[in-house]
Motif scaffolding. Structure first.
Motif, PDB file in Angstrom:
ATOM      1  N   GLN A  85       0.813  -1.224   0.000  1.00  0.00           N
ATOM      2  CA  GLN A  85       0.000   0.000   0.000  1.00  0.00           C
ATOM      3  C   GLN A  85       0.843   1.268   0.000  1.00  0.00           C
ATOM      4  OE1 GLN A  85      -2.662  -1.459   3.401  1.00  0.00           O
ATOM      5  NE2 GLN A  85      -4.056  -0.220   2.189  1.00  0.00           N
ATOM      6  N   HIS A 119      -7.249  -8.993   6.759  1.00  0.00           N
ATOM      7  CA  HIS A 119      -7.330  -7.934   5.738  1.00  0.00           C
ATOM      8  C   HIS A 119      -5.923  -7.564   5.253  1.00  0.00           C
ATOM      9  CE1 HIS A 119      -9.104  -4.028   4.128  1.00  0.00           C
ATOM     10  NE2 HIS A 119      -7.801  -3.822   4.060  1.00  0.00           N
ATOM     11  N   HIS A 176      -3.459  -8.245   1.523  1.00  0.00           N
ATOM     12  CA  HIS A 176      -2.686  -7.292   0.708  1.00  0.00           C
ATOM     13  C   HIS A 176      -1.365  -7.907   0.238  1.00  0.00           C
ATOM     14  CE1 HIS A 176      -4.968  -3.616   0.682  1.00  0.00           C
ATOM     15  NE2 HIS A 176      -5.133  -3.621   1.991  1.00  0.00           N
ATOM     16  N   CYS A 222     -10.703   0.329   3.470  1.00  0.00           N
ATOM     17  CA  CYS A 222      -9.298   0.135   3.121  1.00  0.00           C
ATOM     18  C   CYS A 222      -8.743   1.490   2.702  1.00  0.00           C
ATOM     19  CB  CYS A 222      -9.185  -0.869   1.983  1.00  0.00           C
ATOM     20  SG  CYS A 222      -7.494  -1.156   1.444  1.00  0.00           S
ATOM     21  N   LEU A 223      -7.559   1.830   3.207  1.00  0.00           N
ATOM     22  CA  LEU A 223      -6.978   3.140   2.880  1.00  0.00           C
ATOM     23  C   LEU A 223      -6.667   3.251   1.385  1.00  0.00           C
ATOM     24  CD1 LEU A 223      -4.600   3.570   5.965  1.00  0.00           C
ATOM     25  CD2 LEU A 223      -6.771   4.742   5.562  1.00  0.00           C
TER      26      LEU A 223
HETATM   27 ZN    ZN Z   1      -6.561  -2.498   2.987  1.00  0.00          ZN
END
Ligand code: ZN
Length: 182
Positions: free
Chosen positions: A50, A138, A142, A96-97
């Motif tokens: 991310q 979660h 990723h 989610c960011l």
């Molecule tokens: Zn996320």
């Protein structure tokens, strides 16, 4: 350093992240950046892809969402593996960011066993329950290129298609720096 958060649509979010070696010279800085970037965005978890780094590490600080009777949980997970997911599920809203503005109820196991290394490369094998188990699943996703919206029904995803297209085009507002990684 606060780094821009990579948005939905960026190919890196669909890649399998690489295992981290014990002598990785960038690891300490990467962990520091993950914490700083996560807190700046008011997140409770953040995975390296991310922030544009395809490596198997994520951070979790669940304290804000934990019930008061639980011990406060904050940890770094390196090269994690989910060894067991008990067939006990809870349905709870997630966001989610990397997918700002979308929150949906997702079913996940509420009792998991995880093997992982901490920031000192000590091995842990531990069971997690409730909200901590949810955040770990979660963030773990990723690292294997999976996103929470993948669990939605085709109809639900269809309804979100336009919004997802806007996000992928970088046409979003968020209270933290973000980037669309091509
Ligand atoms: Zn996320």
């Amino acid at each position: 350093m606060i780094r821009p958060i990579v948005l939905y649509g960026s190919p890196i979010l669909r890649q399998k992240a690489l295992k981290i070696e014990a002598d990785d010279p960038d690891l300490n800085q990467l962990i520091k950046d993950l914490w700083e970037t996560m807190y700046n965005a008011d997140g409770v978890g953040l995975a390296a892809p991310q922030i544009g780094v395809s490596k198997q590490v994520f951070v979790v600080d669940a304290r804000e969402l934990q019930p008061p009777e639980e011990p406060p949980f904050r940890a770094v997970f390196i090269n994690p593996r989910i060894l067991d997911r008990a067939p006990v599920y809870t349905l709870q809203e997630e966001g989610c960011l990397s997918i700002p503005g979308i929150r949906e109820r997702i079913s996940r196991s509420s009792d998991i066993e995880v093997e992982y290394l901490d920031e000192d490369f000590s091995l842990h094998r531990q069971r997690f329950r409730g909200i901590v188990a949810r955040i770990i699943q979660h963030e773990y996703d990723h690292l294997i290129g999976r996103l929470f919206i993948d669990y939605l029904s085709p109809i639900k995803r269809q309804l979100l298609r336009r919004r997802l297209r806007y996000i992928a085009a970088g046409e979003v507002e968020a209270h933290y720096p973000f980037a669309y990684a091509k």
